[in-house]
Design an enzyme around this catalytic site. Sequence first.
Site, PDB file in Angstrom:
ATOM      1  N   GLU A   1       2.060   4.658  -8.946  1.00 42.12           N
ATOM      2  CA  GLU A   1       1.768   4.350  -7.612  1.00 42.12           C
ATOM      3  C   GLU A   1       2.293   5.705  -6.909  1.00 42.12           C
ATOM      4  O   GLU A   1       3.354   5.776  -6.577  1.00 42.12           O
ATOM      5  CB  GLU A   1       2.559   3.260  -6.818  1.00 42.12           C
ATOM      6  CG  GLU A   1       2.216   1.781  -7.650  1.00 42.12           C
ATOM      7  CD  GLU A   1       2.511   0.617  -6.783  1.00 42.12           C
ATOM      8  OE1 GLU A   1       1.503  -0.018  -6.331  1.00 42.12           O
ATOM      9  OE2 GLU A   1       3.581   0.597  -6.156  1.00 42.12           O
TER      10      GLU A   1
ATOM     11  N   GLY B   1       0.008   2.442   1.235  1.00 42.17           N
ATOM     12  CA  GLY B   1       0.030   1.839   2.631  1.00 42.17           C
ATOM     13  C   GLY B   1      -0.237   2.860   3.791  1.00 42.17           C
ATOM     14  O   GLY B   1      -0.254   3.025   4.978  1.00 42.17           O
TER      15      GLY B   1
ATOM     16  N   ASN C   1       0.655  -7.558  -4.273  1.00 38.66           N
ATOM     17  CA  ASN C   1       2.445  -7.262  -3.878  1.00 38.66           C
ATOM     18  C   ASN C   1       2.152  -7.646  -2.420  1.00 38.66           C
ATOM     19  O   ASN C   1       1.901  -6.777  -1.558  1.00 38.66           O
ATOM     20  CB  ASN C   1       2.709  -5.796  -4.244  1.00 38.66           C
ATOM     21  CG  ASN C   1       4.071  -5.500  -3.582  1.00 38.66           C
ATOM     22  OD1 ASN C   1       4.856  -6.630  -3.361  1.00 38.66           O
ATOM     23  ND2 ASN C   1       4.399  -4.507  -3.752  1.00 38.66           N
TER      24      ASN C   1
ATOM     25  N   SER D   1      -3.294   2.061  -1.695  1.00 42.16           N
ATOM     26  CA  SER D   1      -4.539   1.995  -0.514  1.00 42.16           C
ATOM     27  C   SER D   1      -5.804   1.653  -1.547  1.00 42.16           C
ATOM     28  O   SER D   1      -6.894   2.009  -1.141  1.00 42.16           O
ATOM     29  CB  SER D   1      -4.792   3.382   0.164  1.00 42.16           C
ATOM     30  OG  SER D   1      -3.474   3.320   0.904  1.00 42.16           O
TER      31      SER D   1
ATOM     32  N   LYS E   1       4.717  -8.027  -0.505  1.00 41.26           N
ATOM     33  CA  LYS E   1       5.836  -7.278   0.198  1.00 41.26           C
ATOM     34  C   LYS E   1       6.580  -8.573   1.030  1.00 41.26           C
ATOM     35  O   LYS E   1       6.531  -9.567   0.750  1.00 41.26           O
ATOM     36  CB  LYS E   1       5.368  -6.108   0.920  1.00 41.26           C
ATOM     37  CG  LYS E   1       4.733  -5.249   0.010  1.00 41.26           C
ATOM     38  CD  LYS E   1       4.264  -3.881   0.594  1.00 41.26           C
ATOM     39  CE  LYS E   1       3.574  -3.047  -0.119  1.00 41.26           C
ATOM     40  NZ  LYS E   1       3.546  -1.763   0.312  1.00 41.26           N
TER      41      LYS E   1
ATOM     42  N   HIS F   1       9.664  -0.326  -7.395  1.00 35.79           N
ATOM     43  CA  HIS F   1       8.788  -0.152  -6.690  1.00 35.79           C
ATOM     44  C   HIS F   1       9.122   0.800  -5.546  1.00 35.79           C
ATOM     45  O   HIS F   1      10.483   1.051  -5.379  1.00 35.79           O
ATOM     46  CB  HIS F   1       8.447  -1.394  -5.634  1.00 35.79           C
ATOM     47  CG  HIS F   1       7.124  -1.203  -4.788  1.00 35.79           C
ATOM     48  ND1 HIS F   1       7.203  -0.639  -3.590  1.00 35.79           N
ATOM     49  CD2 HIS F   1       5.906  -1.487  -4.783  1.00 35.79           C
ATOM     50  CE1 HIS F   1       5.964  -0.253  -2.817  1.00 35.79           C
ATOM     51  NE2 HIS F   1       5.224  -0.944  -3.827  1.00 35.79           N
TER      52      HIS F   1
ATOM     53  N   GLU G   1       9.378   1.487  -2.483  1.00 33.66           N
ATOM     54  CA  GLU G   1      10.043   1.108  -1.195  1.00 33.66           C
ATOM     55  C   GLU G   1      11.615   0.563  -1.770  1.00 33.66           C
ATOM     56  O   GLU G   1      12.461   0.673  -0.814  1.00 33.66           O
ATOM     57  CB  GLU G   1       9.284  -0.269  -0.620  1.00 33.66           C
ATOM     58  CG  GLU G   1       7.979   0.326   0.016  1.00 33.66           C
ATOM     59  CD  GLU G   1       6.783  -0.470   0.362  1.00 33.66           C
ATOM     60  OE1 GLU G   1       7.156  -1.665  -0.119  1.00 33.66           O
ATOM     61  OE2 GLU G   1       5.755  -0.020   0.430  1.00 33.66           O
TER      62      GLU G   1
HETATM   63  C1  PEP Z   1       2.049  -1.392  -2.878  1.00 34.26           C
HETATM   64  O1  PEP Z   1       2.891  -1.282  -2.387  1.00 34.26           O
HETATM   65  O2  PEP Z   1       2.296  -1.575  -4.340  1.00 34.26           O
HETATM   66  C2  PEP Z   1       0.870  -0.816  -2.763  1.00 34.26           C
HETATM   67  C3  PEP Z   1      -0.180  -0.434  -3.696  1.00 34.26           C
HETATM   68  O3  PEP Z   1       0.488  -0.923  -1.240  1.00 34.26           O
HETATM   69  P1  PEP Z   1      -1.028  -0.662  -0.777  1.00 34.26           P
HETATM   70  O4  PEP Z   1      -2.102  -1.121  -1.550  1.00 34.26           O
HETATM   71  O5  PEP Z   1      -0.689  -1.241   0.618  1.00 34.26           O
HETATM   72  O6  PEP Z   1      -1.196   0.931  -0.374  1.00 34.26           O
END
Ligand code: PEP
Length: 252
Positions: free
Chosen positions: A168, A174, A9, A214, A11, A96, A98
Amino acid sequence: MRKKIVAGNWKMNLSLQEGVALANDLKAALAAETPNCDVVICTPFIHLATLAAVTEGTVIGLGAENCADKEKGAYTGEVSASQVKSTGAQYVILGHSERRAYYHETAEILKAKLHLALDNGLKVIFCIGEVLEEREAGKQNEVVARQLADSLFDLTAEQLKNVVLAYEPVWAIGTGKTATAEQAEDMHAFIRGVMAGRFGEPAAEELSILYGGSCKPSNAKEIFSKPDVDGGLIGGASLKCADFKGIIDAWK
Ligand code: PEP
């Protein structure tokens, strides 16, 4: 055997040129060594048509990070599911955290997007997960079960075949703070049970459930080793070819 998937992803990162360079690097890396899982990159809309050509005939699948909750028309700035499909992309990420938090996407909005995406022949990577306060209050199962019920339960078993779930935990996205492999497995097994309750055991057994938050080359192998974890949705680490490849290699 359900599909193992590592999806990136991107972003709101990378210019068109930077995105093409990253996709070309990944293409070369995966041509040199065929992955043991499906690989997907989900990118900003501006990359899609160009990357459809770059990834054509390769093992790399391509997806958008969002689509509109309306079919077409006077919705300035929006991009519809059929427009995403017309670029050559095969996937779209929906739900997601966000999008839920910053753009106020409710379960109803997500349900509309989900149906439009599926009706237009896209596969959906649907994200669910609790925030930190919910986990600290021990409410993570309740929250995730509600997210599943509110947006997915009116699908048919046939439609569900084109859905991949991504658990998630919002507190892990993040932040550098990954869920432990045990926390991921507990939740993935719970999710599979909830989906079995609605769609039946065989459909739930077929459903790929990815972990996101992460994930990096150093922790992917342990997380992916759990029986209900079918791969990862990768944010930050998908922006560097070596890191993303390192996570794909966790399936070796
Ligand atoms: C995401 O936003 O889908 C995600 C898993 O981000 P990160 O790996 O940076 O934590």
